[in-house]
Design a protein around this motif. Sequence first.
Motif, PDB file in Angstrom:
ATOM      1  N   PHE A  28       0.838  -1.195   0.000  1.00  0.00           N
ATOM      2  CA  PHE A  28       0.000   0.000   0.000  1.00  0.00           C
ATOM      3  C   PHE A  28       0.874   1.245   0.000  1.00  0.00           C
ATOM      4  O   PHE A  28       0.489   2.273  -0.519  1.00  0.00           O
ATOM      5  N   SER A  29       2.056   1.134   0.616  1.00  0.00           N
ATOM      6  CA  SER A  29       2.927   2.291   0.735  1.00  0.00           C
ATOM      7  C   SER A  29       3.578   2.677  -0.594  1.00  0.00           C
ATOM      8  O   SER A  29       4.076   3.782  -0.732  1.00  0.00           O
ATOM      9  N   ALA A  30       3.565   1.779  -1.583  1.00  0.00           N
ATOM     10  CA  ALA A  30       4.061   2.127  -2.915  1.00  0.00           C
ATOM     11  C   ALA A  30       3.027   3.034  -3.581  1.00  0.00           C
ATOM     12  O   ALA A  30       1.889   3.112  -3.141  1.00  0.00           O
ATOM     13  N   ARG A  31       3.403   3.690  -4.625  1.00  0.00           N
ATOM     14  CA  ARG A  31       2.497   4.668  -5.236  1.00  0.00           C
ATOM     15  C   ARG A  31       1.854   4.218  -6.541  1.00  0.00           C
ATOM     16  O   ARG A  31       1.191   4.998  -7.193  1.00  0.00           O
ATOM     17  N   GLU A  32       2.040   2.942  -6.939  1.00  0.00           N
ATOM     18  CA  GLU A  32       1.392   2.507  -8.175  1.00  0.00           C
ATOM     19  C   GLU A  32      -0.126   2.476  -7.978  1.00  0.00           C
ATOM     20  O   GLU A  32      -0.604   2.281  -6.866  1.00  0.00           O
ATOM     21  N   PRO A  33      -0.863   2.663  -9.067  1.00  0.00           N
ATOM     22  CA  PRO A  33      -2.321   2.609  -8.960  1.00  0.00           C
ATOM     23  C   PRO A  33      -2.775   1.235  -8.445  1.00  0.00           C
ATOM     24  O   PRO A  33      -2.132   0.224  -8.707  1.00  0.00           O
ATOM     25  N   ILE A  34      -3.878   1.218  -7.732  1.00  0.00           N
ATOM     26  CA  ILE A  34      -4.398  -0.032  -7.181  1.00  0.00           C
ATOM     27  C   ILE A  34      -5.448  -0.609  -8.124  1.00  0.00           C
ATOM     28  O   ILE A  34      -6.437   0.050  -8.442  1.00  0.00           O
ATOM     29  N   ASP A  35      -5.214  -1.826  -8.576  1.00  0.00           N
ATOM     30  CA  ASP A  35      -6.184  -2.571  -9.373  1.00  0.00           C
ATOM     31  C   ASP A  35      -6.919  -3.497  -8.401  1.00  0.00           C
ATOM     32  O   ASP A  35      -6.361  -4.495  -7.944  1.00  0.00           O
ATOM     33  N   PHE A  36      -8.153  -3.171  -8.075  1.00  0.00           N
ATOM     34  CA  PHE A  36      -8.881  -3.911  -7.054  1.00  0.00           C
ATOM     35  C   PHE A  36      -9.166  -5.357  -7.444  1.00  0.00           C
ATOM     36  O   PHE A  36      -9.392  -6.200  -6.583  1.00  0.00           O
ATOM     37  N   ASP A  37      -9.171  -5.659  -8.735  1.00  0.00           N
ATOM     38  CA  ASP A  37      -9.370  -7.040  -9.164  1.00  0.00           C
ATOM     39  C   ASP A  37      -8.117  -7.886  -8.949  1.00  0.00           C
ATOM     40  O   ASP A  37      -8.199  -9.099  -8.843  1.00  0.00           O
ATOM     41  N   ARG A  86       2.588  -3.673   9.672  1.00  0.00           N
ATOM     42  CA  ARG A  86       2.843  -2.243   9.804  1.00  0.00           C
ATOM     43  C   ARG A  86       1.586  -1.541   9.320  1.00  0.00           C
ATOM     44  O   ARG A  86       1.077  -1.843   8.234  1.00  0.00           O
ATOM     45  N   ILE A  87       1.066  -0.645  10.137  1.00  0.00           N
ATOM     46  CA  ILE A  87      -0.106   0.132   9.738  1.00  0.00           C
ATOM     47  C   ILE A  87       0.348   1.167   8.713  1.00  0.00           C
ATOM     48  O   ILE A  87       1.292   1.917   8.951  1.00  0.00           O
ATOM     49  N   VAL A  88      -0.334   1.200   7.577  1.00  0.00           N
ATOM     50  CA  VAL A  88      -0.020   2.161   6.524  1.00  0.00           C
ATOM     51  C   VAL A  88      -0.856   3.415   6.688  1.00  0.00           C
ATOM     52  O   VAL A  88      -0.345   4.526   6.646  1.00  0.00           O
ATOM     53  N   ALA A  89      -2.166   3.236   6.889  1.00  0.00           N
ATOM     54  CA  ALA A  89      -3.046   4.399   6.980  1.00  0.00           C
ATOM     55  C   ALA A  89      -4.288   4.079   7.796  1.00  0.00           C
ATOM     56  O   ALA A  89      -4.780   2.955   7.781  1.00  0.00           O
ATOM     57  N   TYR A  90      -4.766   5.097   8.496  1.00  0.00           N
ATOM     58  CA  TYR A  90      -6.097   5.047   9.091  1.00  0.00           C
ATOM     59  C   TYR A  90      -7.066   5.314   7.947  1.00  0.00           C
ATOM     60  O   TYR A  90      -6.905   6.266   7.182  1.00  0.00           O
ATOM     61  N   LEU A  91      -8.090   4.471   7.802  1.00  0.00           N
ATOM     62  CA  LEU A  91      -8.998   4.588   6.670  1.00  0.00           C
ATOM     63  C   LEU A  91     -10.302   5.293   7.017  1.00  0.00           C
ATOM     64  O   LEU A  91     -10.693   6.257   6.379  1.00  0.00           O
ATOM     65  N   THR A  92     -10.993   4.787   8.016  1.00  0.00           N
ATOM     66  CA  THR A  92     -12.313   5.316   8.343  1.00  0.00           C
ATOM     67  C   THR A  92     -12.818   4.655   9.617  1.00  0.00           C
ATOM     68  O   THR A  92     -12.106   3.863  10.236  1.00  0.00           O
ATOM     69  N   ARG A 153     -17.136   1.200  -0.256  1.00  0.00           N
ATOM     70  CA  ARG A 153     -16.672   2.597  -0.244  1.00  0.00           C
ATOM     71  C   ARG A 153     -15.227   2.714  -0.750  1.00  0.00           C
ATOM     72  O   ARG A 153     -14.878   3.692  -1.395  1.00  0.00           O
ATOM     73  N   ILE A 154     -14.393   1.716  -0.464  1.00  0.00           N
ATOM     74  CA  ILE A 154     -13.020   1.716  -0.982  1.00  0.00           C
ATOM     75  C   ILE A 154     -13.042   1.603  -2.506  1.00  0.00           C
ATOM     76  O   ILE A 154     -12.400   2.383  -3.213  1.00  0.00           O
ATOM     77  N   ILE A 155     -13.787   0.623  -3.019  1.00  0.00           N
ATOM     78  CA  ILE A 155     -13.852   0.415  -4.468  1.00  0.00           C
ATOM     79  C   ILE A 155     -14.442   1.641  -5.176  1.00  0.00           C
ATOM     80  O   ILE A 155     -14.016   2.003  -6.274  1.00  0.00           O
ATOM     81  N   ALA A 156     -15.395   2.306  -4.550  1.00  0.00           N
ATOM     82  CA  ALA A 156     -16.015   3.507  -5.133  1.00  0.00           C
ATOM     83  C   ALA A 156     -15.089   4.723  -5.094  1.00  0.00           C
ATOM     84  O   ALA A 156     -15.414   5.768  -5.650  1.00  0.00           O
ATOM     85  N   GLY A 157     -13.950   4.592  -4.424  1.00  0.00           N
ATOM     86  CA  GLY A 157     -13.009   5.712  -4.340  1.00  0.00           C
ATOM     87  C   GLY A 157     -13.280   6.672  -3.205  1.00  0.00           C
ATOM     88  O   GLY A 157     -12.624   7.702  -3.081  1.00  0.00           O
ATOM     89  N   GLU A 158     -14.242   6.354  -2.340  1.00  0.00           N
ATOM     90  CA  GLU A 158     -14.571   7.233  -1.212  1.00  0.00           C
ATOM     91  C   GLU A 158     -13.545   7.112  -0.087  1.00  0.00           C
ATOM     92  O   GLU A 158     -13.388   8.048   0.704  1.00  0.00           O
ATOM     93  N   ILE A 159     -12.897   5.948   0.030  1.00  0.00           N
ATOM     94  CA  ILE A 159     -11.912   5.714   1.088  1.00  0.00           C
ATOM     95  C   ILE A 159     -10.607   5.262   0.420  1.00  0.00           C
ATOM     96  O   ILE A 159     -10.539   4.160  -0.113  1.00  0.00           O
ATOM     97  N   PRO A 160      -9.578   6.113   0.431  1.00  0.00           N
ATOM     98  CA  PRO A 160      -8.293   5.686  -0.134  1.00  0.00           C
ATOM     99  C   PRO A 160      -7.580   4.716   0.815  1.00  0.00           C
ATOM    100  O   PRO A 160      -7.675   4.842   2.030  1.00  0.00           O
TER     101      PRO A 160
END
Length: 162
Positions: A28-37, A86-92, A153-160
């Motif tokens: 997750f810490s890398a910056r490439e786009p995320i392909d959810f499939d 390792r925690i990368v990010a707080y999401l929601t 919500r993650i897939i919809a782009g509401e939660i990075p």
Amino acid sequence: MANAESCETSKLRRSGAIAIIARPPFLFSAREPIDFDRLETLAIRRSMTVAAPGALCFPGGGVELGETPAAAARRECREEVGLDVRIVAYLTQNATPSGAPLYWFSAETVDPDFDETAIRLQTDEVSDYEWRSLPSLLADPDFLPNNAEIVRRIIAGEIPLR
């Protein structure tokens, strides 16, 4: 709430913390786009002796007195599946069916040479695990509804995820 680490722990006795763990080598810490499939995450199957027996969900559990939600998510991953993360990010945040707050995090395995043999299930709570894409979890009738809410919500782009 901007940061779950800074929550007052006295208010968290009934709270929970959940970790969405990426399957290595994805970071997750890398910056490439995320392909959810293609992104696979660790889903656990709950044992028959806990609430929601047989359900699929992400690793997590209760926040103990004096513990931050992020620390609880790391501890629960160690306890339930034997992984140091390792925690990368707080999401929601959302809530359990009984109304207890759940704090959500993205996480990665700490070990850069991770291999499947590192996973050790706490069998009184977890009967099995699977690496699953987020869309495949949404399609699974065993996936817990409050987990599905966050994944939608993650897939919809509401939660990075980062």
